[in-house]
Design a protein around this motif. Structure first.
Motif, PDB file in Angstrom:
ATOM      1  N   VAL A  58       0.832  -1.204   0.000  1.00 23.89           N
ATOM      2  CA  VAL A  58       0.000   0.000   0.000  1.00 23.89           C
ATOM      3  C   VAL A  58       0.868   1.256   0.000  1.00 23.89           C
ATOM      4  CG1 VAL A  58      -1.914  -1.118   1.201  1.00 23.89           C
ATOM      5  CG2 VAL A  58      -0.135   0.059   2.525  1.00 23.89           C
ATOM      6  N   LEU A  59       0.263   2.372  -0.353  1.00 19.26           N
ATOM      7  CA  LEU A  59       0.897   3.689  -0.313  1.00 19.26           C
ATOM      8  C   LEU A  59       0.171   4.507   0.737  1.00 19.26           C
ATOM      9  CD1 LEU A  59       0.977   4.086  -4.179  1.00 19.26           C
ATOM     10  CD2 LEU A  59       2.956   3.603  -2.744  1.00 19.26           C
ATOM     11  N   THR A  60       0.914   5.242   1.546  1.00 14.27           N
ATOM     12  CA  THR A  60       0.276   5.955   2.659  1.00 14.27           C
ATOM     13  C   THR A  60       0.737   7.405   2.744  1.00 14.27           C
ATOM     14  OG1 THR A  60       2.000   5.272   4.214  1.00 14.27           O
ATOM     15  CG2 THR A  60       0.053   3.852   4.046  1.00 14.27           C
ATOM     16  N   ASP A  61      -0.132   8.199   3.339  1.00 13.25           N
ATOM     17  CA  ASP A  61       0.204   9.574   3.705  1.00 13.25           C
ATOM     18  C   ASP A  61      -0.148   9.714   5.177  1.00 13.25           C
ATOM     19  OD1 ASP A  61      -0.521  12.467   4.280  1.00 13.25           O
ATOM     20  OD2 ASP A  61       0.379  12.684   2.297  1.00 13.25           O
ATOM     21  N   LYS A  62       0.867   9.855   6.035  1.00 13.45           N
ATOM     22  CA  LYS A  62       0.637   9.919   7.476  1.00 13.45           C
ATOM     23  C   LYS A  62       0.956  11.315   7.998  1.00 13.45           C
ATOM     24  CE  LYS A  62       1.655   5.023   8.327  1.00 13.45           C
ATOM     25  NZ  LYS A  62       2.471   4.058   9.098  1.00 13.45           N
ATOM     26  N   LYS A  63       0.056  11.831   8.810  1.00 10.01           N
ATOM     27  CA  LYS A  63       0.262  13.124   9.440  1.00 10.01           C
ATOM     28  C   LYS A  63      -0.040  12.978  10.932  1.00 10.01           C
ATOM     29  CE  LYS A  63       0.709  15.850   5.651  1.00 10.01           C
ATOM     30  NZ  LYS A  63       0.884  14.781   4.663  1.00 10.01           N
ATOM     31  N   THR A  64       0.748  13.638  11.765  1.00  8.14           N
ATOM     32  CA  THR A  64       0.491  13.653  13.214  1.00  8.14           C
ATOM     33  C   THR A  64       0.598  15.077  13.725  1.00  8.14           C
ATOM     34  OG1 THR A  64       2.810  13.237  13.748  1.00  8.14           O
ATOM     35  CG2 THR A  64       1.374  11.309  13.552  1.00  8.14           C
ATOM     36  N   LEU A  65      -0.122  15.338  14.815  1.00  8.03           N
ATOM     37  CA  LEU A  65      -0.110  16.688  15.392  1.00  8.03           C
ATOM     38  C   LEU A  65      -0.449  16.601  16.871  1.00  8.03           C
ATOM     39  CD1 LEU A  65       0.274  19.618  14.317  1.00  8.03           C
ATOM     40  CD2 LEU A  65      -2.222  19.785  14.216  1.00  8.03           C
TER      41      LEU A  65
ATOM     42  N   HIS B 234      -3.572  11.430  14.928  1.00  9.52           N
ATOM     43  CA  HIS B 234      -3.008  10.700  13.788  1.00  9.52           C
ATOM     44  C   HIS B 234      -4.009  10.741  12.636  1.00  9.52           C
ATOM     45  CE1 HIS B 234       0.214   8.625  16.184  1.00  9.52           C
ATOM     46  NE2 HIS B 234      -0.637   8.922  17.163  1.00  9.52           N
ATOM     47  N   GLN B 235      -3.551  11.125  11.479  1.00 11.57           N
ATOM     48  CA  GLN B 235      -4.390  11.143  10.271  1.00 11.57           C
ATOM     49  C   GLN B 235      -3.657  10.339   9.203  1.00 11.57           C
ATOM     50  OE1 GLN B 235      -6.121  14.975   8.559  1.00 11.57           O
ATOM     51  NE2 GLN B 235      -4.575  14.489   7.019  1.00 11.57           N
ATOM     52  N   THR B 236      -4.251   9.246   8.749  1.00 12.96           N
ATOM     53  CA  THR B 236      -3.573   8.344   7.817  1.00 12.96           C
ATOM     54  C   THR B 236      -4.450   8.050   6.607  1.00 12.96           C
ATOM     55  OG1 THR B 236      -2.460   7.278   9.686  1.00 12.96           O
ATOM     56  CG2 THR B 236      -2.390   6.130   7.566  1.00 12.96           C
ATOM     57  N   ALA B 237      -3.926   8.348   5.426  1.00 10.73           N
ATOM     58  CA  ALA B 237      -4.579   7.972   4.167  1.00 10.73           C
ATOM     59  C   ALA B 237      -3.832   6.774   3.608  1.00 10.73           C
ATOM     60  CB  ALA B 237      -4.538   9.135   3.180  1.00 10.73           C
ATOM     61  N   THR B 238      -4.560   5.686   3.358  1.00 10.28           N
ATOM     62  CA  THR B 238      -3.960   4.451   2.844  1.00 10.28           C
ATOM     63  C   THR B 238      -4.569   4.114   1.495  1.00 10.28           C
ATOM     64  OG1 THR B 238      -3.665   3.630   5.109  1.00 10.28           O
ATOM     65  CG2 THR B 238      -3.520   2.013   3.321  1.00 10.28           C
ATOM     66  N   PHE B 239      -3.725   3.777   0.534  1.00  7.23           N
ATOM     67  CA  PHE B 239      -4.217   3.455  -0.814  1.00  7.23           C
ATOM     68  C   PHE B 239      -3.590   2.146  -1.275  1.00  7.23           C
ATOM     69  CE2 PHE B 239      -3.941   3.983  -5.546  1.00  7.23           C
ATOM     70  CZ  PHE B 239      -5.311   3.974  -5.786  1.00  7.23           C
ATOM     71  N   ARG B 240      -4.434   1.188  -1.640  1.00 10.44           N
ATOM     72  CA  ARG B 240      -3.952  -0.068  -2.209  1.00 10.44           C
ATOM     73  C   ARG B 240      -4.197  -0.008  -3.710  1.00 10.44           C
ATOM     74  NH1 ARG B 240      -5.657  -5.426   0.733  1.00 10.44           N
ATOM     75  NH2 ARG B 240      -7.769  -4.779   0.152  1.00 10.44           N
ATOM     76  N   PRO B 241      -3.121   0.280  -4.492  1.00 10.40           N
ATOM     77  CA  PRO B 241      -3.301   0.500  -5.932  1.00 10.40           C
ATOM     78  C   PRO B 241      -3.628  -0.778  -6.678  1.00 10.40           C
ATOM     79  CG  PRO B 241      -0.972   0.479  -5.382  1.00 10.40           C
ATOM     80  CD  PRO B 241      -1.716   0.403  -4.071  1.00 10.40           C
ATOM     81  N   ARG B 242      -4.324  -0.606  -7.780  1.00  8.34           N
ATOM     82  CA  ARG B 242      -4.644  -1.729  -8.652  1.00  8.34           C
ATOM     83  C   ARG B 242      -3.787  -1.602  -9.917  1.00  8.34           C
ATOM     84  NH1 ARG B 242      -9.744  -0.690  -9.519  1.00  8.34           N
ATOM     85  NH2 ARG B 242     -10.411  -1.546  -7.526  1.00  8.34           N
ATOM     86  N   GLY B 243      -2.638  -2.269  -9.892  1.00  9.18           N
ATOM     87  CA  GLY B 243      -1.754  -2.249 -11.047  1.00  9.18           C
ATOM     88  C   GLY B 243      -1.003  -0.933 -11.210  1.00  9.18           C
ATOM     89  N   LEU B 244      -0.378  -0.787 -12.383  1.00  9.58           N
ATOM     90  CA  LEU B 244       0.415   0.399 -12.692  1.00  9.58           C
ATOM     91  C   LEU B 244      -0.440   1.658 -12.688  1.00  9.58           C
ATOM     92  CD1 LEU B 244       3.072   1.713 -13.578  1.00  9.58           C
ATOM     93  CD2 LEU B 244       2.469   1.132 -15.959  1.00  9.58           C
TER      94      LEU B 244
END
Length: 474
Positions: A331-338, A437-447
């Motif tokens: 997966v690809l993630t964008d994590k932010k904390t504050l 904690h704010q986390t965006a998670t993306f599981r890509p489908r192929g290229l």
């Protein structure tokens, strides 16, 4: 009485449940996914829940044998434009099979008015379900309704969208079709009134309000109730497909529901039977009164249920529990904390996200993304949210679906219903050290999925960074 309430997490079921409890009945809620039952803890403690999918082969009967009556509120019109009638027939047959293993005395079915000689596929399916249920081992009471008007009903929300967004409308000729709307409050009164009433056994009744109106008149009366004027021009050239797309793009309805509604709107839906009003002593509200009552609920933030929270309003039709575990690999993630000072205030901000509140940063960018999603066949942002500060698992939240909403553990987890080359989650969590904690998670489908993610990374920097700061500081 011990009551089985099927479709308990649907628009009607959610309105009926508190009324049955208030009347002192013991209620067993039957749902396909228990995690989708959007009730508060107090209500949950008063009911029992059974998970059964009537579209699956009949299996072990989890329904208590000693139920006295059941409400059959299961419909499939919004799930398909092709085979929903077959699904509804299968559902009815399965229901009969399960009921044959109980001591049930009465079943109450909410159907549609079927007085026109030529019926739409939707109404023909409802009539077929009636015929199947009459073969059951119980006494059947059928209530046939047309347009149901109430805060959160699909009909009311479509009318609301059309009038509020289009003061001038070019409409297809089906707006001249006559119908007889009924207030949701009256529907609930009829549903509870026939319970255990032997005068209504093995019989079908029309239920409707006092006004016979065309759809055009309904649109005009809505505008008058809201204090503005609208102009409607009718043209004969709009095909059913164009009409469906018109409803889909202008309103918050899904295309499947729009297509089935257009098919039904060509048929006159007018009651010819007032027997039940006389039996129960009910005087139905007018259409104008129904609109006024709906807006009182909206203004007081007391909307009990909305059709938009139904799974068929989006693309997500699987068990919620399967997606609560956010993947960690591939997966690809964008994590932010504050670090935050007031966790209670921040938690309340999280619980108000989306809908009228917006996303705390770059709302115009979210609207553009919603528009792109809509024109590509997705749900867009028009669903909003049912409550301004309450969230339950399974609720629709703009183009997200709520997977988990645990205020005690300070965690909100959303799953994307927008059109994507992959799957996406958005999570908000406050830990014991008062760190957001704010986390965006993306599981890509192929290229294609990976190219999509990297193409929007620059936007993520501003949007997600601004969002976490907005949540913390608002």
């Amino acid at each position: 009485m011990k009551i089985l309430l099927t479709g308990a997490n649907g628009y009607i079921g959610m309105r009926l449940l508190p009324q049955l409890l208030e009347l002192g009945h013991e209620v067993v809620c039957l749902v396909r996914d228990e995690s989708r039952l959007s009730v508060d803890k107090e209500t949950r403690a008063k009911i029992s829940v059974v998970e059964i999918d009537f579209l699956e082969p009949v299996a072990e009967n989890k329904i208590p044998k000693d139920i006295d009556a059941a409400y059959f509120l299961v419909h499939s019109m919004s799930s398909s434009t092709q085979d929903f009638d077959k699904k509804e027939a299968k559902t009815a047959h399965s229901f009969n099979a399960y009921m044959s293993q109980t001591k049930i005395k009465q079943v109450i079915y909410l159907s549609g008015i079927v007085n026109d000689e030529k019926l739409s596929k939707h109404l023909s399916s409802r009539k077929n379900v009636e015929d199947i249920l009459y073969q059951g081992v119980f006494k059947l009471t059928v209530l046939r309704a047309g347009i149901i008007v109430g805060s959160g009903s699909s009909s009311f929300e479509i009318i609301r969208d059309l009038c509020e967004k289009l003061p001038f409308m070019i409409t297809p000729k089906w707006v001249l079709t006559k119908t007889q709307p009924i207030a949701i409050r009256d529907v609930i009164s009829f549903l509870t009134g026939v319970l255990g009433n032997e005068k209504t056994y093995n019989d079908s009744f029309d239920i409707a309000g006092p006004n016979v109106l065309t759809y055009k008149e309904m649109l005009h009366q809505y505008a008058a109730a809201r204090g503005f004027k609208n102009w409607i021009v009718t043209v004969p050239i709009m095909t059913p497909k164009l009409s469906s797309y018109w409803l889909y793009f202008v309103t918050s309805t899904s295309y499947k529901l729009a297509a089935n509604l257009v098919d039904s709107m060509k048929m006159e839906v007018v009651a010819k039977d007032k027997r039940l009003q006389e039996i129960l002593g009910i005087k139905p509200y007018s259409y104008r009164e129904a609109i006024d009552m709906a807006f009182k609920k909206i203004e007081q933030n007391l909307v009990v249920s909305s059709w938009k929270d139904s799974m068929v309003s989006g693309r997500f039709n699987k068990n919620l529990a399967k997606f609560i575990q956010v993947p960690k690999f591939g997966v690809l993630t964008d994590k932010k904390t504050l670090k935050i000072v007031d966790p209670e205030r921040v938690l309340n901000n999280i619980w108000k996200i989306g809908g009228e509140t917006g996303w705390y940063y770059g709302n115009w960018l979210w609207k553009i993304r919603g528009f792109i999603d809509k024109i590509s066949g997705g749900v867009g942002l028009r669903r909003g949210r049912t409550h301004i500060n309450k969230i339950y698992a399974g609720d629709a939240l703009d183009f997200w679906r709520v997977l988990l909403a645990d205020k005690k553990d300070k965690r909100l987890l959303l799953f994307a219903e927008m059109r994507l080359p992959g799957e996406a989650w958005l999570e908000f969590r406050i830990d014991e050290n008062n760190i957001l904690h704010q986390t965006a998670t993306f599981r890509p489908r192929g290229l294609r999925g990976r190219l999509y993610w990297y193409s929007i990374v620059p936007f993520h920097y501003f949007i997600f960074g601004g969002m976490i700061r907005g949540i913390a500081n608002s």
